[in-house]
Design a protein around this motif. Structure first.
Motif, PDB file in Angstrom:
ATOM      1  N   PHE A 189       0.766  -1.105  -0.052  1.00  0.00           N
ATOM      2  CA  PHE A 189       0.026   0.060  -0.162  1.00  0.00           C
ATOM      3  C   PHE A 189       0.939   1.252  -0.127  1.00  0.00           C
ATOM      4  N   GLY A 190       2.250   1.067  -0.017  1.00  0.00           N
ATOM      5  CA  GLY A 190       3.048   2.403  -0.170  1.00  0.00           C
ATOM      6  C   GLY A 190       2.885   2.712  -1.358  1.00  0.00           C
ATOM      7  N   ARG A 191       2.727   1.814  -2.280  1.00  0.00           N
ATOM      8  CA  ARG A 191       2.545   2.187  -3.988  1.00  0.00           C
ATOM      9  C   ARG A 191       3.725   3.049  -4.497  1.00  0.00           C
ATOM     10  N   LEU A 192       4.852   2.476  -4.276  1.00  0.00           N
ATOM     11  CA  LEU A 192       6.209   3.323  -4.904  1.00  0.00           C
ATOM     12  C   LEU A 192       6.085   2.936  -6.174  1.00  0.00           C
ATOM     13  N   LEU A 193       6.068   1.721  -6.704  1.00  0.00           N
ATOM     14  CA  LEU A 193       6.029   1.560  -8.355  1.00  0.00           C
ATOM     15  C   LEU A 193       4.694   0.719  -8.682  1.00  0.00           C
ATOM     16  N   GLU A 194       4.119  -0.087  -7.685  1.00  0.00           N
ATOM     17  CA  GLU A 194       2.769  -0.891  -8.264  1.00  0.00           C
ATOM     18  C   GLU A 194       1.728  -0.633  -7.259  1.00  0.00           C
ATOM     19  N   GLU A 195       0.641  -1.113  -7.537  1.00  0.00           N
ATOM     20  CA  GLU A 195      -0.598  -1.589  -6.787  1.00  0.00           C
ATOM     21  C   GLU A 195      -0.345  -2.559  -5.838  1.00  0.00           C
TER      22      GLU A 195
END
Length: 534
Positions: free
Chosen positions: A210-216
């Motif tokens: 859920f940090g969503r750095l690169l992907e969901e």
């Protein structure tokens, strides 16, 4: 040098299912890593790799494999599911008996993949913080335009992805270091508590994306089915394990072996299976595996417990405070603190229950490893009494260093020795004798024409053995495994022989090697190896 067709066929007998399983497992991992690597090397994610470096495809590829392995590791410990699967046609093509080994190896894979994943991201964080221009980071959507990137330490400890990653690393370190045999064998409670930190691991893994750095986020979707299966498995264990159990008899045998005869309503089992026992008086959370040593026709659940370690020592003190031999308890329902004496979870399928699929058996055991074969031998005894036995040959080999350990099963062996013409008993004594026992053996040995140390086993024309009282002679020293298998390969030419073993790993390796060496698919002489694993 490439193996010949015959060598491949012989290898396939004992290692085919394992080889296929490992190959499929490796291919799945490589496919997951390859797909993500391709995406970040060639596909739409290439812009991230060009800007930040090769740490991006490495981190994302290992993340994909980690998702698979972190949920797949649950499957080998679904004991009820595997017991059911063993009875299906699918179970005949899977190495179910290797479930604990696979669980351990998947754990090591998680450690390796996690280390590579974490190291790659640390490099990525450093490059984002120190080397990549802020304008590029803004174009990639990693930072807001006009703002500065976080430092490496801020990424690791203030962002959700970094903080949960650090937490998982700590949890995994604790789980792995306490699971190694040198620790878990001595400190089971420490192993039990830290291994249940997997719940924390799964919570962190679910939040990690859920940090969503690169992907969901994706992990939570991978976890749904295996997680649900595990919850059902544990619920069944809790329900089944909570039912009332009565100690019909507790019998103390020599060599610190405690026999328990237990009764539980609606409990059905087969020879060769095993159960988990809990003693709430000793510990409310510890379940320990024990092979069932009774026959399903006896009307009770029998286990033989060797008193080694803290848990079994406390059970021994509770059941036999007077430290005497013979019957020490009968019809016991509650422990001194009012709790149930024992709770039973099971039965569960084991390698030994496959004995029914063979008409020629070689049963090998060492020490207390005789317990699963006690159940099988009792089952054979019942078949003999009912006139239903259809075995061609049953060879029993027991390696023991303590003379007294033979005593609790001698009556059964004596019956089978007399009533089963296809039964061959081979006992090997690796311990020492006192002066009187040596004198008795020497007198017996003088009556033989062969004065060599190695005794001929199974000659029923000779007097009873001085060690066991059986007609089968006891061999001093370890078996000559290669000679035995060479002879049996000639004797059982054209047969499929079920070779079963329970005991130390060192002997298992020797048996496995001899099964592989003396198997010949060309002559239809097959030694199929089965080993107990808990």
């Amino acid at each position: 040098m490439c193996p010949s067709g015959k060598q491949v066929q012989n290898y396939w007998v004992n290692d085919g299912p394992k080889a296929v399983f490992i190959a499929v497992y490796v291919v799945i991992n490589l496919a997951l890593i390859g797909e993500r690597s391709y995406y970040y090397f060639v596909g739409d994610g290439k812009k991230f790799t060009d800007a930040i470096g090769y740490g991006i495809p490495v981190a994302r590829g290992t993340a994909a494999a980690l998702r698979f392995n972190t949920v797949f590791i649950l499957i080998p410990v679904l004991r009820n599911f595997l017991s059911w699967l063993r009875g299906t046609w699918v179970g005949t093509h899977l190495p179910i008996d290797k479930n604990i080994i696979f669980h351990q190896n998947i754990g090591w894979a998680v450690c390796f993949l996690g280390a590579v994943h974490g190291a790659a991201h640390c490099i990525n964080f450093y490059r984002i913080a120190e080397t990549v221009p802020t304008t590029v980071l803004a174009e990639l959507g990693i930072i807001e335009p006009g703002t500065d990137p976080l430092t490496t330490w801020e990424f690791l400890f203030t962002k959700l992805a970094g903080a949960t990653g650090v937490a998982m690393t700590i949890v995994l370190f604790l789980m792995v270091t306490t699971a190694v045999k040198s620790v878990s064998g001595q400190e089971f409670e420490l192993f039990w508590f830290t291994h249940h930190l997997f719940i924390v691991l799964y919570i962190c893994a679910s939040l990690h994306g859920f940090g969503r750095l690169l992907e969901e986020p994706q992990f939570v979707y991978w976890l749904i089915l295996p997680g649900l299966a595990y919850i059902i498995e544990r619920s069944v264990r809790v329900y089944r394990g909570s039912k009332k159990t009565i100690v019909l008899q507790a019998i103390q045998h020599p060599s610190r072996v405690l026999e328990l005869q237990l009764q539980k309503p609606s409990f059905k089992y087969k020879a060769g299976q095993y159960v988990y026992l809990q003693c709430p008086y000793v510990a409310d959370y510890e379940w320990h595996p024990f092979t069932i040593s009774s026959s399903s026709d006896e009307g009770f659940i029998g286990v033989h417990m060797r008193i080694v370690g803290d848990w079994t020592g406390k059970v021994y003190n509770m059941m036999n405070p007077g430290q005497k031999l013979g019957l020490v308890q009968s019809h016991l329902v509650t422990a001194p603190n009012g709790k149930p004496v024992f709770l039973i979870d099971g039965p569960f399928g084991a390698a030994s229950e496959e004995f029914e699929h063979y008409d020629t058996l070689m049963m090998w055991c060492a020490g207390i490893g005789v317990t699963p074969f006690a159940s099988i031998l009792k089952d054979i005894k019942f078949q003999v009494e009912q006139g239903q036995a259809n075995f061609k040959s049953v060879d029993f080999y027991w390696i023991n260093r303590d003379k007294q350990s033979f005593e609790w099963i001698i009556e059964l062996l004596a019956y089978l020795e007399q009533k089963c013409p296809y039964m061959e008993i081979n006992l090997f004594f690796t311990g020492s004798l006192d002066a009187n026992q040596v004198r008795a053996f020497m007198m017996e040995d003088d009556s033989d024409s062969d004065s060599s140390v190695v005794q001929v086993v199974g000659d029923r024309s000779k007097p009873k053995d001085a060690i066991t009282g059986l007609q089968a002679r006891t061999t001093f020293g370890r078996p000559d495994f290669s000679s035995i298998f060479s002879a049996k390969a000639q004797q059982y030419q054209g047969r499929k022989v079920g070779v079963f073993y329970c005991g130390p790993a060192a002997v298992s390796k020797i048996l496995y090697e001899n099964c592989a060496k003396h198997t010949s698919v060309a002559s239809s002489t097959i030694f199929k190896y089965h080993k107990e694993n808990f």
